[in-house]
Every structure is written in structure tokens, then in C-alpha cells.
Design a protein around this motif. Structure first.
Motif: not given
Length: 104
Positions: A59-79
Motif C-alpha cells: 500500500v502506497f501512502k503519500k503526503i504532499f506539502v505545498i508551501r506557496y509564495k507570498g499570499d498565493a492561494k491553493q489551487m485545485d489544479d495543482v492538487i
């Protein structure tokens, strides 16, 4: 450990390996520069763990932590792009391992 990854599409990124724990099947690495960060991400860290399953696979488990620049917001496209890239990468790896069992 630092490495440069260049894809067939012509994009590239720089990565650093943060942790390899072979006895617990854990790998962590961070990519910090390149086209894949889309100019809005500072770093993206992958934490992966493989857990043996009762049927002989894993079983493969993955956690992906994204740190955005400045006040950039999380984008569904990135995920979605990340999920698709992970799925495609593992399909290719699986195909290779099945075709070359003597290597492993």
C-alpha cells in the motif's frame, strides 16, 4: 543529495532528498525550483511510505506539502495535476518492474 529532473515535455525541476529510511520503506524529497512550481509555489515536499499488504503487494501512502509564495492561494489544479502525475509515474514504474522482475 541534490538532483535535477528533466522530463520529456522539456520541463525541469531541482530536488533534494530529505530522508531515505529503507528499513521502514520511507522516502521524502522536496522540489524547490523549476517549471513544475508554476511561479506560485516556493517548495513542494513529498513524504512517501510503502506498507506491505497481506496479499503480497504493498500500500502506497503519500503526503504532499505545498508551501506557496507570498499570499498565493491553493489551487485545485495543482492538487489534480499532482495526483495525476503520481498515478502515471507509478503505472510506469509498475510496468517496468513487471517486465523486468530480475532487476528486483
Amino acid at each position: 543529495m541534490l538532483f535535477l529532473l528533466t522530463l520529456v515535455t522539456g520541463t525541469s525541476s531541482k530536488h533534494t532528498v530529505d530522508d531515505i529510511d529503507a528499513s521502514n520503506f520511507i522516502l521524502s524529497w522536496t522540489f524547490f525550483e523549476g517549471d513544475a512550481l508554476m511561479s506560485i509555489i516556493n517548495t513542494a515536499t513529498n513524504h512517501m511510505k510503502f506498507i506491505p499488504s497481506p496479499n503480497g503487494g504493498s500500500v502506497f501512502k503519500k503526503i504532499f506539502v505545498i508551501r506557496y509564495k507570498g499570499d498565493a492561494k491553493q489551487m485545485d489544479d495543482v492538487i489534480n495535476i499532482t495526483k495525476e502525475a503520481t498515478k502515471n509515474t507509478f503505472k510506469k514504474m509498475e510496468s517496468y518492474v513487471i517486465a523486468h522482475p530480475e532487476v528486483y
